[in-house]
Design an enzyme around this catalytic site. Structure first.
Site, PDB file in Angstrom:
ATOM      1  NE  ARG A  13      -2.926   0.130   3.389  1.00 44.44           N
ATOM      2  CZ  ARG A  13      -2.329   0.332   4.567  1.00 44.44           C
ATOM      3  NH1 ARG A  13      -1.632   1.415   4.795  1.00 44.44           N
ATOM      4  NH2 ARG A  13      -2.415  -0.584   5.511  1.00 44.44           N
ATOM      5  CE1 TYR A  51     -17.794  13.763 -13.443  1.00 45.58           C
ATOM      6  CE2 TYR A  51     -17.050  13.246 -11.228  1.00 45.58           C
ATOM      7  CZ  TYR A  51     -17.530  12.843 -12.454  1.00 45.58           C
ATOM      8  OH  TYR A  51     -17.730  11.508 -12.680  1.00 45.58           O
ATOM      9  CG  ASP A  80     -11.401  17.902 -11.918  1.00 43.65           C
ATOM     10  OD1 ASP A  80     -10.644  17.500 -12.820  1.00 43.65           O
ATOM     11  OD2 ASP A  80     -12.438  17.294 -11.576  1.00 43.65           O
ATOM     12  CE  LYS A 136     -13.738  10.851 -17.165  1.00 44.19           C
ATOM     13  NZ  LYS A 136     -14.031  11.985 -16.324  1.00 44.19           N
TER      14      LYS A 136
HETATM   15  C1  LIG Z   1     -14.777  11.930 -15.029  1.00 49.63           C
HETATM   16  C2  LIG Z   1     -14.373  13.073 -14.209  1.00 49.63           C
HETATM   17  C3  LIG Z   1     -14.051  12.905 -12.868  1.00 49.63           C
HETATM   18  C4  LIG Z   1     -14.193  11.586 -12.160  1.00 49.63           C
HETATM   19  O1  LIG Z   1     -13.410  10.567 -12.688  1.00 49.63           O
HETATM   20  P1  LIG Z   1     -13.838   9.032 -12.459  1.00 49.63           P
HETATM   21  O2  LIG Z   1     -12.603   8.291 -12.756  1.00 49.63           O
HETATM   22  O3  LIG Z   1     -14.976   8.777 -13.401  1.00 49.63           O
HETATM   23  O4  LIG Z   1     -14.253   8.903 -11.022  1.00 49.63           O
HETATM   24  C5  LIG Z   1     -13.630  14.010 -12.162  1.00 49.63           C
HETATM   25  N1  LIG Z   1     -13.541  15.224 -12.737  1.00 49.63           N
HETATM   26  C6  LIG Z   1     -13.855  15.425 -14.030  1.00 49.63           C
HETATM   27  C7  LIG Z   1     -13.720  16.779 -14.598  1.00 49.63           C
HETATM   28  C8  LIG Z   1     -14.291  14.358 -14.804  1.00 49.63           C
HETATM   29  O5  LIG Z   1     -14.634  14.570 -16.073  1.00 49.63           O
END
Ligand SMILES: *Cc1c(COP(=O)(O)O)cnc(C)c1O
Length: 392
Positions: free
Chosen positions: A60, A113, A185, A210
């Protein structure tokens, strides 16, 4: 983990994507790091264990696989350190947890988000943290919302559904004057197209799901921090017990190597589609900061190095049924959540359902496109089918 010593050379981004976070000399010459499945680490002696000098102590706490990705992201972000978590949402919630304590006040952009808002409205509130949402376009006036107990400002630029560009340098300036942390973010731009740390952000979030992973086959998140925020981020991450499995980490490392070329193609195709959509009689507005007509274009041009494949389209006044007919007529644009993979996607978005600090006043229905790596001519032909079904 500490700064990546291997990659101190001042290579350009594309070169760093190829070289960072790997060391063939340590792996019998193999190009990529091994996929280590491991919890226990056996120590040679009590001296090795209790001196605290061992490189690895427990699965971990880091393995050659997880540290390779952490090193690479720390290098690309120009950060003091990076932690990995099992999803992008976990990265958003971890960064917030590390930036406040009971009795503090945090400010979150109204364009965040939606699940990030849900985390704040449930977990942060129940911890006794005050949460306020603010207009994403507020800029330097964020200072007017600060209270004595404000500990953090959460930003997202551009918002992943409504695409407002935020003036990050202005927000950073106001926040740092009051010793308030700025979180971003940065999933839309990624470290390749927006230099968070260089613009003064204290903690930067990536939904690795993403573009880092890039193939719609893994969920993963990362938070990187500057020197100031890193000790607290590392401590809270350790306390939460987060760990990401080695196969997923490996796939993220593999995705990272081609992220530069992929993003360039996403950008080129998305810009072409955005311009084409803008000229369509059925379209009211295209939300994409790389377009000159976008209200956030000047800030994007000043601060960003590129744009990804995600954009919004406001249709001319029509019913939800018509918008759904548009979506259902498409073949290449798959109807589904997430984005950043090789394939094109579409979703229907209703910002009215969650905004609280500002109202979403666009009269037309809003759809969101992720422009994938298919041929643009085929994508346009697909969208033509949607417009034929829309019948505005
Ligand atoms: C998809 C997304 C997230 C969350 O990511 P996950 O891996 O789906 O939990 C957070 N912020 C933004 C801007 C996103 O598009």
């Amino acid at each position: 983990m500490a700064k990546n010593e291997k990659c101190t050379k001042n290579y350009h981004t594309d070169t760093r994507l190829v070289t960072t976070g790997r060391n063939p000399e340590e792996n019998d010459g193999f190009v990529n790091p091994p996929v280590i499945h491991g919890s226990t680490v056996i120590f040679k002696s009590t001296e090795e264990l209790y001196s605290g000098k061992a490189k690895y102590s427990y699965g971990r706490r880091g393995t050659p696989t997880t540290n390779a990705l952490r090193d690479a992201l720390t290098d690309l972000e120009g950060a003091a350190g990076t932690v990995l978590v099992p999803s992008g949402l976990a990265a958003c919630s971890l960064a917030l947890l590390a930036a406040c304590k009971s009795g503090d006040h945090v400010l979150i952009t109204d364009s965040a988000y939606e699940p990030t808002r849900h985390f704040a409205d449930t977990v942060l509130i129940s911890m006794g943290v005050e949460v306020d949402y603010y207009d994403p376009l507020i800029g330097a006036d964020i200072g007017t919302l600060f209270k004595d107990n404000t500990s953090a400002v959460f930003t997202e630029a551009p918002g992943s559904q409504t695409f407002e560009m935020q003036d990050i340098p202005a927000i950073v300036k106001a926040a740092h004057a009051r010793d308030i942390l700025v979180l971003l973010d940065n999933t839309w731009a990624s470290p390749l197209y927006f230099d968070s740390m260089g613009h003064g952000v204290d903690m930067t979030i990536q939904a690795g799901t993403k573009y880092i992973v890039g193939h719609s086959d893994v969920m993963l998140g990362a938070v990187s921090a500057n020197e100031k925020a890193w000790p607290r981020l590392e401590a809270v991450h350790g306390a939460m017990g987060y760990h990401v499995g080695p196969n997923d980490v490996y796939l993220a490392l593999r995705g990272l190597r081609t992220m530069g070329v992929r993003l360039r193609q996403h950008q080129e195709s998305a810009l072409e589609i955005a311009k084409w959509l803008e000229a369509r009689p059925e379209v009211d507005r295209v939300l994409y900061p790389a377009l000159e007509s976008d209200p956030g274009h000047a800030i994007w041009k000043r601060d960003f190095k590129g744009a990804c494949g995600l954009l919004g389209v406001v249709l001319k006044d029509c019913t939800q049924k018509q918008a759904f007919a548009f979506i259902d007529a498409l073949e290449l644009f798959g109807l589904g959540f997430s984005w950043g993979g090789f394939e094109s996607l579409i979703t229907y978005v209703d910002p009215r359902s969650y905004r609280t600090a500002t109202s979403w006043d666009e009269p037309g229905k809003l759809i969101r496109l992720h422009v994938g790596l298919e041929d643009v001519a085929d994508l346009k032909e697909d969208l033509e089918k949607g417009f034929a079904a829309l019948k505005i």
